[in-house]
Design a protein around this motif. Structure first.
Motif, PDB file in Angstrom:
ATOM      1  N   LYS A 188      -3.101  -1.011  -7.010  1.00 14.14           N
ATOM      2  CA  LYS A 188      -4.306  -0.525  -7.723  1.00 14.14           C
ATOM      3  C   LYS A 188      -3.955  -0.041  -9.127  1.00 14.14           C
ATOM      4  O   LYS A 188      -3.029   0.740  -9.314  1.00 14.14           O
ATOM      5  CB  LYS A 188      -4.955   0.613  -6.949  1.00 14.14           C
ATOM      6  CG  LYS A 188      -5.967   0.116  -5.946  1.00 14.14           C
ATOM      7  CD  LYS A 188      -7.049   1.130  -5.657  1.00 14.14           C
ATOM      8  CE  LYS A 188      -6.807   1.999  -4.474  1.00 14.14           C
ATOM      9  NZ  LYS A 188      -6.237   1.539  -3.275  1.00 14.14           N
ATOM     10  N   LYS A 242     -14.472  -7.141  -6.587  1.00 15.05           N
ATOM     11  CA  LYS A 242     -13.191  -6.760  -5.978  1.00 15.05           C
ATOM     12  C   LYS A 242     -12.059  -7.742  -6.312  1.00 15.05           C
ATOM     13  O   LYS A 242     -10.924  -7.318  -6.488  1.00 15.05           O
ATOM     14  CB  LYS A 242     -13.326  -6.667  -4.441  1.00 15.05           C
ATOM     15  CG  LYS A 242     -14.138  -5.507  -3.949  1.00 15.05           C
ATOM     16  CD  LYS A 242     -13.718  -4.189  -4.551  1.00 15.05           C
ATOM     17  CE  LYS A 242     -13.095  -3.187  -3.672  1.00 15.05           C
ATOM     18  NZ  LYS A 242     -12.745  -1.912  -4.345  1.00 15.05           N
ATOM     19  N   VAL A 250     -10.991  -9.380   4.381  1.00 10.33           N
ATOM     20  CA  VAL A 250     -11.582  -9.517   5.718  1.00 10.33           C
ATOM     21  C   VAL A 250     -13.053  -9.127   5.693  1.00 10.33           C
ATOM     22  O   VAL A 250     -13.921  -9.837   6.230  1.00 10.33           O
ATOM     23  CB  VAL A 250     -10.792  -8.669   6.745  1.00 10.33           C
ATOM     24  CG1 VAL A 250     -11.376  -8.840   8.140  1.00 10.33           C
ATOM     25  CG2 VAL A 250      -9.313  -9.057   6.739  1.00 10.33           C
ATOM     26  N   ILE A 261      -3.189  -6.152   3.534  1.00 11.20           N
ATOM     27  CA  ILE A 261      -3.760  -5.218   2.556  1.00 11.20           C
ATOM     28  C   ILE A 261      -2.960  -5.280   1.253  1.00 11.20           C
ATOM     29  O   ILE A 261      -1.731  -5.207   1.263  1.00 11.20           O
ATOM     30  CB  ILE A 261      -3.749  -3.775   3.116  1.00 11.20           C
ATOM     31  CG1 ILE A 261      -4.751  -3.657   4.276  1.00 11.20           C
ATOM     32  CG2 ILE A 261      -4.076  -2.772   2.014  1.00 11.20           C
ATOM     33  CD1 ILE A 261      -4.832  -2.273   4.887  1.00 11.20           C
ATOM     34  N   GLY A 279      -0.498 -12.859   3.643  1.00 10.87           N
ATOM     35  CA  GLY A 279      -1.064 -11.672   3.002  1.00 10.87           C
ATOM     36  C   GLY A 279      -1.488 -10.615   4.006  1.00 10.87           C
ATOM     37  O   GLY A 279      -1.482 -10.830   5.216  1.00 10.87           O
ATOM     38  N   THR A 329      -8.706  -0.435   7.692  1.00 12.24           N
ATOM     39  CA  THR A 329      -7.322  -0.042   7.955  1.00 12.24           C
ATOM     40  C   THR A 329      -7.186   0.633   9.318  1.00 12.24           C
ATOM     41  O   THR A 329      -8.184   0.826  10.014  1.00 12.24           O
ATOM     42  CB  THR A 329      -6.845   0.882   6.815  1.00 12.24           C
ATOM     43  OG1 THR A 329      -5.428   1.011   6.868  1.00 12.24           O
ATOM     44  CG2 THR A 329      -7.490   2.253   6.884  1.00 12.24           C
ATOM     45  N   HIS A 355       0.871  -1.181   0.000  1.00 15.47           N
ATOM     46  CA  HIS A 355       0.000   0.000   0.000  1.00 15.47           C
ATOM     47  C   HIS A 355       0.903   1.224   0.000  1.00 15.47           C
ATOM     48  O   HIS A 355       1.961   1.212   0.653  1.00 15.47           O
ATOM     49  CB  HIS A 355      -0.904  -0.010   1.248  1.00 15.47           C
ATOM     50  CG  HIS A 355      -2.022   0.987   1.191  1.00 15.47           C
ATOM     51  ND1 HIS A 355      -1.877   2.289   1.611  1.00 15.47           N
ATOM     52  CD2 HIS A 355      -3.295   0.880   0.735  1.00 15.47           C
ATOM     53  CE1 HIS A 355      -3.032   2.938   1.420  1.00 15.47           C
ATOM     54  NE2 HIS A 355      -3.904   2.104   0.898  1.00 15.47           N
ATOM     55  N   ASP A 410     -14.608   1.261   0.118  1.00 17.70           N
ATOM     56  CA  ASP A 410     -13.199   1.159  -0.240  1.00 17.70           C
ATOM     57  C   ASP A 410     -12.626   2.560  -0.127  1.00 17.70           C
ATOM     58  O   ASP A 410     -13.288   3.458   0.414  1.00 17.70           O
ATOM     59  CB  ASP A 410     -12.976   0.483  -1.606  1.00 17.70           C
ATOM     60  CG  ASP A 410     -13.611   1.226  -2.769  1.00 17.70           C
ATOM     61  OD1 ASP A 410     -13.947   2.428  -2.611  1.00 17.70           O
ATOM     62  OD2 ASP A 410     -13.771   0.611  -3.843  1.00 17.70           O
ATOM     63  N   SER A 411     -11.410   2.762  -0.607  1.00 16.13           N
ATOM     64  CA  SER A 411     -10.838   4.090  -0.399  1.00 16.13           C
ATOM     65  C   SER A 411     -11.498   5.143  -1.282  1.00 16.13           C
ATOM     66  O   SER A 411     -11.231   6.333  -1.118  1.00 16.13           O
ATOM     67  CB  SER A 411      -9.331   4.056  -0.617  1.00 16.13           C
ATOM     68  OG  SER A 411      -9.039   3.440  -1.849  1.00 16.13           O
TER      69      SER A 411
HETATM   70  P1  NDP Z   1      -7.568  -5.953   1.375  1.00 17.59           P
HETATM   71  O1  NDP Z   1      -6.501  -5.260   0.621  1.00 17.59           O
HETATM   72  O2  NDP Z   1      -8.136  -7.217   0.869  1.00 17.59           O
HETATM   73  O3  NDP Z   1      -8.788  -4.953   1.619  1.00 17.59           O
HETATM   74  C1  NDP Z   1      -8.653  -3.719   2.268  1.00 17.59           C
HETATM   75  C2  NDP Z   1      -9.940  -2.956   2.023  1.00 17.59           C
HETATM   76  O4  NDP Z   1      -9.964  -1.804   2.842  1.00 17.59           O
HETATM   77  C3  NDP Z   1     -10.050  -2.496   0.582  1.00 17.59           C
HETATM   78  O5  NDP Z   1     -11.386  -2.522   0.195  1.00 17.59           O
HETATM   79  C4  NDP Z   1      -9.527  -1.074   0.659  1.00 17.59           C
HETATM   80  O6  NDP Z   1     -10.004  -0.210  -0.347  1.00 17.59           O
HETATM   81  C5  NDP Z   1     -10.103  -0.658   1.995  1.00 17.59           C
HETATM   82  N1  NDP Z   1      -9.345   0.458   2.532  1.00 17.59           N
HETATM   83  C6  NDP Z   1      -8.017   0.509   2.751  1.00 17.59           C
HETATM   84  N2  NDP Z   1      -7.682   1.709   3.217  1.00 17.59           N
HETATM   85  C7  NDP Z   1      -8.837   2.411   3.272  1.00 17.59           C
HETATM   86  C8  NDP Z   1      -9.152   3.727   3.665  1.00 17.59           C
HETATM   87  N3  NDP Z   1      -8.190   4.573   4.091  1.00 17.59           N
HETATM   88  N4  NDP Z   1     -10.445   4.132   3.627  1.00 17.59           N
HETATM   89  C9  NDP Z   1     -11.411   3.291   3.192  1.00 17.59           C
HETATM   90  N5  NDP Z   1     -11.173   2.031   2.787  1.00 17.59           N
HETATM   91  C10 NDP Z   1      -9.901   1.611   2.842  1.00 17.59           C
HETATM   92  O7  NDP Z   1      -6.984  -6.136   2.849  1.00 17.59           O
HETATM   93  P2  NDP Z   1      -7.496  -7.119   3.998  1.00 17.59           P
HETATM   94  O8  NDP Z   1      -8.965  -7.259   3.943  1.00 17.59           O
HETATM   95  O9  NDP Z   1      -6.637  -8.310   3.977  1.00 17.59           O
HETATM   96  O10 NDP Z   1      -7.074  -6.277   5.296  1.00 17.59           O
HETATM   97  C11 NDP Z   1      -7.946  -5.351   5.933  1.00 17.59           C
HETATM   98  C12 NDP Z   1      -7.492  -5.111   7.358  1.00 17.59           C
HETATM   99  O11 NDP Z   1      -7.487  -6.361   8.072  1.00 17.59           O
HETATM  100  C13 NDP Z   1      -6.064  -4.561   7.523  1.00 17.59           C
HETATM  101  O12 NDP Z   1      -6.028  -3.734   8.666  1.00 17.59           O
HETATM  102  C14 NDP Z   1      -5.243  -5.806   7.800  1.00 17.59           C
HETATM  103  O13 NDP Z   1      -4.050  -5.514   8.482  1.00 17.59           O
HETATM  104  C15 NDP Z   1      -6.208  -6.581   8.674  1.00 17.59           C
HETATM  105  N6  NDP Z   1      -5.969  -8.015   8.769  1.00 17.59           N
HETATM  106  C16 NDP Z   1      -5.939  -8.806   7.650  1.00 17.59           C
HETATM  107  C17 NDP Z   1      -5.730 -10.150   7.768  1.00 17.59           C
HETATM  108  C18 NDP Z   1      -5.809 -11.063   6.598  1.00 17.59           C
HETATM  109  O14 NDP Z   1      -5.800 -12.286   6.819  1.00 17.59           O
HETATM  110  N7  NDP Z   1      -5.912 -10.582   5.381  1.00 17.59           N
HETATM  111  C19 NDP Z   1      -5.431 -10.760   9.083  1.00 17.59           C
HETATM  112  C20 NDP Z   1      -5.569  -9.869  10.196  1.00 17.59           C
HETATM  113  C21 NDP Z   1      -5.799  -8.537  10.029  1.00 17.59           C
HETATM  114  P3  NDP Z   1      -9.242  -0.071  -1.750  1.00 17.59           P
HETATM  115  O15 NDP Z   1      -9.625  -1.305  -2.519  1.00 17.59           O
HETATM  116  O16 NDP Z   1      -9.739   1.196  -2.334  1.00 17.59           O
HETATM  117  O17 NDP Z   1      -7.768  -0.007  -1.432  1.00 17.59           O
END
Ligand code: NDP
Length: 451
Positions: free
Chosen positions: A133, A283, A240, A166, A164, A326, A95, A260-261
């Motif tokens: 992205k 997605k 998640v 974000i 994995g 996040t 990211h 999403d962002s």
């Molecule tokens: P992904 O990359 O699959 O998804 C992240 C999502 O959050 C995307 O839809 C992204 O949007 C959105 N997002 C990110 N930043 C922002 C923002 N500033 N405002 C609004 N939306 C935002 O990541 P994960 O689902 O894997 O991870 C999500 C969270 O879970 C993180 O904090 C991660 O550390 C935590 N986590 C993940 C684990 C895992 O197994 N994957 C395990 C434990 C914790 P966009 O598509 O626009 O970027």
């Protein structure tokens, strides 16, 4: 001055720019004060000073060639924080916001989270400021290969096992694993989150989201409640969030939001299974934006705002909140609005999504508040199960992994409550998670002497 205060002061002094790392250290350390009183040997042996300092932090150049034949350079990181109870373990994040302070905060949290799972995993985290992205598959592949060209020398199935986070899902893990296998000439459990065909575990993609909902459901049960008929706000639209939605639906709740962002969607009719499948395809396959969901289902779409801002501004009623995007996505004002709008349970799918002010608001208002290191530990726990399957060259069934995940989440929930009560903070999941995670690691560190 107490040892805790002096450790916090030193962390701030040594790395003044690492704000997220400070936040994570302060949140953990402030709850550990009673452990220092009860275990003077931890103080004498410098456990608190040592646990905030990573074993090592590697930073490296990641050069790659884009589709226009231009050379691009990104920065890669791997922070190996603590391996007292097992090999370093933690995800990789791609990211643009990634920097050393963010990776250190995530690696530090991972120590306690991994300890809570009861599996033998230390804490680590890695990543890059690369933005996936808008990149083609070819660009993603070349970047992942370049990233692994350096990372490979620091990891190994008994040393450090990334996963994995974000921006890093099945596609990226595949490219990184393929390159590791090529240059090391070994097929081994060095990464988790792999595809099923080459050593992945059933339920790993689902585990973080499912686990978060299992944790929410355990918290609700302490008040004789469950998810049936509850209005649930989910943020994020990635790995998640998607599986949290799927599990809430299975448990009879109604999910009314994702983001999403780029935008937030409010779907008062609920994101049912069909809509959730649409979101997954949007997605994970088409790599589109959530605004397309609004076009498809004619729902509310608010550009450039996250779920919690929209809930505050529009006064939307919510029973349960599952932040899954996040860090620091919920600020104090958003937390106050959630409480005002009826929210009584927050389980964090993301890491540190609630700011310190937001946490104070939840706790002051008797909200069932499950911090990320406990509530989202199902992902890494299932990664631990993937490691076990890889080392024994076996693969377990979907039901077997899911029932182990459920048991682990119940176990984490109980450990949090037990530790909180044992240290005079009944019902405080923050204190409980931190102390339960910390004491085991501290005791292991004691056994090794000063290393
Ligand atoms: P992904 O990359 O699959 O998804 C992240 C999502 O959050 C995307 O839809 C992204 O949007 C959105 N997002 C990110 N930043 C922002 C923002 N500033 N405002 C609004 N939306 C935002 O990541 P994960 O689902 O894997 O991870 C999500 C969270 O879970 C993180 O904090 C991660 O550390 C935590 N986590 C993940 C684990 C895992 O197994 N994957 C395990 C434990 C914790 P966009 O598509 O626009 O970027």
């Amino acid at each position: 001055m107490s040892v805790i205060k002096s450790v916090i002061d030193k962390v701030k002094r040594m790395d003044p720019d690492q704000k997220e790392f400070h936040q994570a250290v302060i949140e953990v350390m402030e709850t550990l004060e009673p452990t220092a009183e009860r275990h003077p040997e931890f103080v004498k042996n410098g456990i608190y000073e040592r646990i905030v300092e990573p074993e090592r932090a590697v930073q490296f150049r990641v050069p790659w060639v884009d589709d226009k034949s231009q050379v691009q350079v990104n920065r890669g990181f791997r922070v190996q924080f603590n391996n007292a109870i097992g090999p370093f373990k933690g995800g990789i994040r791609f990211h643009p916001s990634v920097n050393l302070g963010i990776i250190k905060f995530l690696g530090f949290e991972q120590i306690f989270k991994n300890s809570l799972t009861t599996l033998a995993m230390g804490g680590g985290k890695g990543g890059s400021d690369f933005d996936p992205k808008g990149k083609s598959d070819g660009e993603i592949m070349r970047f992942c290969q370049s990233f692994m060209r350096e990372l490979f020398r620091h990891i190994g199935p008994e040393t450090d096992v990334p996963a994995g986070d974000i921006g890093v899902g099945g596609r990226e893990i595949g490219y990184m694993y393929g390159y590791y296998k090529k240059i090391r000439n070994e097929h081994t459990g060095v990464l988790t989150g792999k595809g099923l065909e080459y050593g992945g575990s059933l339920i790993r993609p689902e585990a973080t989201g499912y686990g978060t909902v299992y944790f929410a459901s355990e918290m609700l049960a302490t008040r004789g409640l469950d998810l049936k008929g509850k209005r649930v706000a989910v943020s994020g639209a990635g790995n998640v969030a998607q599986y949290a939605i799927e599990k809430v639906n299975q448990m009879g709740g109604t999910v009314i939001s994702v983001c999403d962002s780029g935008a937030t969607i409010i779907d008062e009719a609920g994101i049912d299974n069909d809509k959730c499948c649409y979101l997954m395809e949007l997605k994970n396959v088409r790599r589109g934006r959530v605004s397309e969901y609004a076009d498809q289902y004619k729902t509310v779409c608010v550009e450039s705002k996250n779920v919690w801002d929209v809930i505050r501004e529009q006064g939307i009623k919510v029973d349960v909140a599952l932040p899954c995007a996040t860090q620091n996505e919920i600020d104090g004002a958003n937390a106050e609005a959630l409480v005002k709008n009826g929210c009584f349970c927050v389980a964090e799918g993301a890491n540190m999504p609630s700011s310190p002010e937001a946490v104070r608001v939840f706790q002051a208002n008797n909200v069932l508040y499950g911090p990320g290191k406990a509530a989202n530990a199902g992902g890494v726990a299932t990664s631990g199960l993937e490691m076990s399957q890889n080392s024994s060259k076996l693969s377990w069934t979907r039901d077997e992994v899911d029932s182990r995940l459920l048991l682990i989440m119940k176990g984490i929930h109980k450990s949090c409550l037990d530790a909180a009560e044992a240290y005079g903070k009944k019902g405080d999941y923050v204190t409980g998670a931190n102390i339960a995670g910390f004491v085991k690691v501290a005791k292991a560190m004691m056994a090794y002497g000063i290393v």
